[in-house]
Design a protein around this motif. Sequence first.
Motif, PDB file in Angstrom:
ATOM      1  N   PHE A  65       0.824  -1.211   0.000  1.00  0.00           N
ATOM      2  CA  PHE A  65       0.000   0.000   0.000  1.00  0.00           C
ATOM      3  C   PHE A  65       0.853   1.254   0.000  1.00  0.00           C
ATOM      4  N   ILE A 177     -21.184   7.927 -13.162  1.00  0.00           N
ATOM      5  CA  ILE A 177     -21.609   8.727 -14.314  1.00  0.00           C
ATOM      6  C   ILE A 177     -20.946   8.200 -15.580  1.00  0.00           C
ATOM      7  N   ARG A 179     -20.097   5.223 -16.214  1.00  0.00           N
ATOM      8  CA  ARG A 179     -20.808   4.006 -16.607  1.00  0.00           C
ATOM      9  C   ARG A 179     -22.148   4.329 -17.259  1.00  0.00           C
ATOM     10  N   PRO A 206     -23.154  16.320 -15.226  1.00  0.00           N
ATOM     11  CA  PRO A 206     -23.771  15.636 -14.083  1.00  0.00           C
ATOM     12  C   PRO A 206     -22.903  15.678 -12.831  1.00  0.00           C
TER      13      PRO A 206
ATOM     14  N   TYR B  10     -17.817 -11.980  -9.481  1.00  0.00           N
ATOM     15  CA  TYR B  10     -17.216 -10.657  -9.565  1.00  0.00           C
ATOM     16  C   TYR B  10     -16.759 -10.201  -8.190  1.00  0.00           C
ATOM     17  N   GLY B  15      -7.512  -7.855  -4.665  1.00  0.00           N
ATOM     18  CA  GLY B  15      -6.120  -7.636  -4.292  1.00  0.00           C
ATOM     19  C   GLY B  15      -5.900  -6.480  -3.349  1.00  0.00           C
ATOM     20  N   THR B  16      -6.979  -5.879  -2.815  1.00  0.00           N
ATOM     21  CA  THR B  16      -6.808  -4.824  -1.821  1.00  0.00           C
ATOM     22  C   THR B  16      -7.455  -5.291  -0.520  1.00  0.00           C
ATOM     23  N   SER B  17      -7.334  -4.453   0.511  1.00  0.00           N
ATOM     24  CA  SER B  17      -7.911  -4.862   1.793  1.00  0.00           C
ATOM     25  C   SER B  17      -9.422  -4.714   1.757  1.00  0.00           C
ATOM     26  N   PHE B  18      -9.943  -4.079   0.689  1.00  0.00           N
ATOM     27  CA  PHE B  18     -11.384  -3.842   0.648  1.00  0.00           C
ATOM     28  C   PHE B  18     -12.066  -4.846  -0.270  1.00  0.00           C
ATOM     29  N   GLN B  51     -24.717  -4.772 -14.630  1.00  0.00           N
ATOM     30  CA  GLN B  51     -23.678  -4.028 -15.335  1.00  0.00           C
ATOM     31  C   GLN B  51     -22.719  -4.944 -16.078  1.00  0.00           C
ATOM     32  N   ASN B  54     -24.017  -5.523 -20.231  1.00  0.00           N
ATOM     33  CA  ASN B  54     -23.590  -4.720 -21.378  1.00  0.00           C
ATOM     34  C   ASN B  54     -22.097  -4.402 -21.312  1.00  0.00           C
ATOM     35  N   LEU B  56     -20.089  -3.353 -18.891  1.00  0.00           N
ATOM     36  CA  LEU B  56     -19.512  -2.271 -18.081  1.00  0.00           C
ATOM     37  C   LEU B  56     -18.619  -2.841 -16.999  1.00  0.00           C
ATOM     38  N   ASN B  57     -19.015  -3.981 -16.458  1.00  0.00           N
ATOM     39  CA  ASN B  57     -18.164  -4.675 -15.495  1.00  0.00           C
ATOM     40  C   ASN B  57     -17.490  -5.842 -16.207  1.00  0.00           C
ATOM     41  N   LYS B  79     -19.323  -1.429 -27.835  1.00  0.00           N
ATOM     42  CA  LYS B  79     -20.154  -0.285 -28.151  1.00  0.00           C
ATOM     43  C   LYS B  79     -21.450  -0.740 -28.833  1.00  0.00           C
ATOM     44  N   ARG B  82     -23.753  -2.273 -26.347  1.00  0.00           N
ATOM     45  CA  ARG B  82     -24.488  -1.318 -25.521  1.00  0.00           C
ATOM     46  C   ARG B  82     -25.703  -0.755 -26.235  1.00  0.00           C
ATOM     47  N   LEU B  87     -29.198  -0.109 -20.750  1.00  0.00           N
ATOM     48  CA  LEU B  87     -29.203  -0.136 -19.289  1.00  0.00           C
ATOM     49  C   LEU B  87     -29.570   1.242 -18.737  1.00  0.00           C
ATOM     50  N   PHE B  89     -29.802   3.479 -15.545  1.00  0.00           N
ATOM     51  CA  PHE B  89     -29.236   3.459 -14.199  1.00  0.00           C
ATOM     52  C   PHE B  89     -30.240   3.863 -13.133  1.00  0.00           C
ATOM     53  N   TYR B  94     -27.451  10.700 -13.074  1.00  0.00           N
ATOM     54  CA  TYR B  94     -26.141  10.304 -13.572  1.00  0.00           C
ATOM     55  C   TYR B  94     -26.022  10.454 -15.078  1.00  0.00           C
TER      56      TYR B  94
END
Lengths: 272, 283
Positions: A65, A177, A179, A206, B10, B15-18, B51, B54, B56-57, B79, B82, B87, B89, B94
Motif C-alpha cells: 500500500f 456517471i 458508466r 452531471p 465478480y 487484491g486490496t484490503s477492501f 452491469q 452490457n 460495463l463490469n 459499443k 451497448r 441499461l 441506471f 447520472y
Amino acid sequence: MLKDITLGQYYPGTSIIHRLDPRVKLVGTLVFIISLFAFGSISAYIVATAVLVIVIRISEVPPKFMLKGLRAIFVLMLITALFNLFLTPGTVLVRFWKLTITQEGLRMAIHMAFRLSYLIIGSSVMTLTTTPNQLTDGLETGLRGLKKIHFPVHEVAMMMSIALRFIPILMDETDKIIRAQEARGADFDSGGIIKKAKALVPLLVPLFVAAFRRANDLAMAMEARGYHGGEGRTKMKPLVYKTRDYVSYLLFVLYLIVMFLTRKYIKIDFPL
Amino acid sequence: MPIRIEHLSYIYGEGTSFEKKALDDISLEIGDGEFIGLIGHTGSGKSTLIQHLNGLNKASSGRILVDGEDIRSEGYSLKKLRGKVGLVFQYPEYQLFEAEVLKDVCFGPHNQGLSDEEVLARAKEALAAVGLDESYYEKSPFDLSGGQKRRVAIAGILAMKPKVLVLDEPTAGMDPKGRDEILALLKELHESQNITVILVSHSMEDVAGCVSRIIVLDEGKILYDDAPSGVFRHARELEKVGLAAPQMTYVMQALLKDGWDVNADASTVPQARDEILRVLNKG
Ligand SMILES: Nc1ncnc2c1ncn2[C@@H]1O[C@H](COP(=O)(O)OP(=O)(O)OP(=O)(O)O)[C@@H](O)[C@H]1O
Ligand SMILES: [Mg+2]
C-alpha cells in the motif's frame, strides 16, 4: 490511475501507530522529511530506511500500500531525476550527442530519487494510519496558537476535512456517471484532443450538478444542527497526549541525534 | 437475442484490503421476450450483475454469451453491445446533461452513428413512448420532477432501440402513482415492441403484477429463479433474506389455512379479488 494515489486513503487498523495522537504523526512526518533534506548521505538513507521499515512493520499496513503511492508519482520522479541528471553543471562524466552527465548531476539525481520516494512513503505511512478527520483535528489543535494572529485555523481545518471527505464520494460518483454514459454509447478514450474534451461534457455536467447538490445538502445539514463556526465549539473527542505520544516525541529526538552522530562520525557518502 | 451467463463471479477491489465478493458463481439463461424481475435486498449484487450484461463490469471469472458470442472475446464490439442491451441506471441524475430534453435523448442514438434525421426521429418516438409530448422537448431536464427525469432517462435508452432493456430500480423513491405509471409503461413497451425487459427492484409488490419470471439474489448468489407464484410460495425464506412476498400472497395463504379453497398463487389485488369472489360465488 486515480485509484493508485494512496494519499488520503485510510487503512483501518488498531496498531500502536494507528492509535498515536495525530499531532505526533504530523510532527513525526515533518521531522522525517526535513531530516531527508538536511542529511543527504548513504549513511543517512540507511538510518532512514531502517526507521521506515520498522514503522511500517509496527503499523501492520501491508507494504504494497505504501508503494502504491510511489507508482502514482513515478513519472514525476523520473522527470525530476532526468532534469537533475542532464542539467546540473559540473565535472563531465559522460557525453553523448548534446547531452552531458556530470558527477554532480548524477549525485543530485540519486539524492532526488531517494528523497522524493521516502517523502511519499513517509507521508503515506501517516495518511494510511490516520483518518482524514483525525488529521485535520490534529492540525487544528496543533496550530491553535495561530489564532492569535487572526489566522482562521478552525475554518481552514473544516474546509480541509470537508474536501477530504468529498474526494472519495466524488470519485465514486464520477465512476457511476462514466458508466451511465458509456451505457449510452459514450466514448471517453478515442479521438483527438478536441473530440476527447467534447466527450467530457456528458461527464462533467452531471458531476458538477451532483457536487453542487451535495454541497447544498451539507450546508443545510450543518445549518440545521446549529453550526456557527469555531467560536466556543467543544470537541466530542478532545486530543489528549498519552504516554505513548510522549515516548514518540522522545524517539523523534533520538532519531535526529542518531542522524547527527552518523553524519559526524560514520558518514558514508556516494563514491563520486 | 438470448443471453447466457456462465459461472459468473465478480470481486470488487481485487487484491486490496477492501476486497468484496459481490457475485458468486451465477449461471443464468435469459430468453427472447422475457419479462424478468431481479430482486434482492440492498447490497445483494443486483446492480453489479446487470452491469455485466452490457460489458460495463468485467467478470472476475466466468463468461457471458450474447447471441452465442462471448462479449469479452477479442474484437467483440462493446459499443454495439451497448446499443443492443440498454441499461437505465438507478439515478437519472447520472446521465442527464444536455440543456434540453430532446437533445439529451438524442445522445445515445447519435453515439450509434446514425444520421441526424434518424436520430431525431428515434428520440421523438422514444419520448412519445414514455409519455412525454412535444411540450417537453425544449425543457431543461434539471427542471423536471423526479418521475419525469426518470422517463427522460428511459427514453434516452429506448432511443437506441435496444433488444434487451434493463432498468435498475426505476421506481425507487417514487410515489404510488408514479410507480404504477412507470410499471404500466414497461409492460406496454414489453408487449408492443416485443423487447426483453429486466426489472431490478427490491419490492416483490412492484414486480408481481408484470413479470413472468423472478430471480432472487442473496449475497451474490441466486436463491430462486422461478415463476412469480413459485417464488412467492417461499414467503418465510424470503423474509429471512430481508425480502417479503406481496401482501396479497399472505392474505391468500391465511385464507387457505382457514379452510377456504382459494388458489394461493394470486399475488396482486385484482387477482386476489377475482379468486375470493370465485370461491364465495361457488359456495
Ligand atoms: N464500487 C464498488 N466498490 C466496492 N464495493 C462495491 C462497489 N459497488 C458495490 N460494492 C459492493 O458490492 C455489493 C453489491 O453491490 P450492488 O450495488 O450490486 O448491490 P445492489 O443489489 O444493487 O444494492 P442496492 O439495492 O442498494 O442498489 C455490496 O456489498 C457493495 O457494498
Ligand atoms: Mg443497486
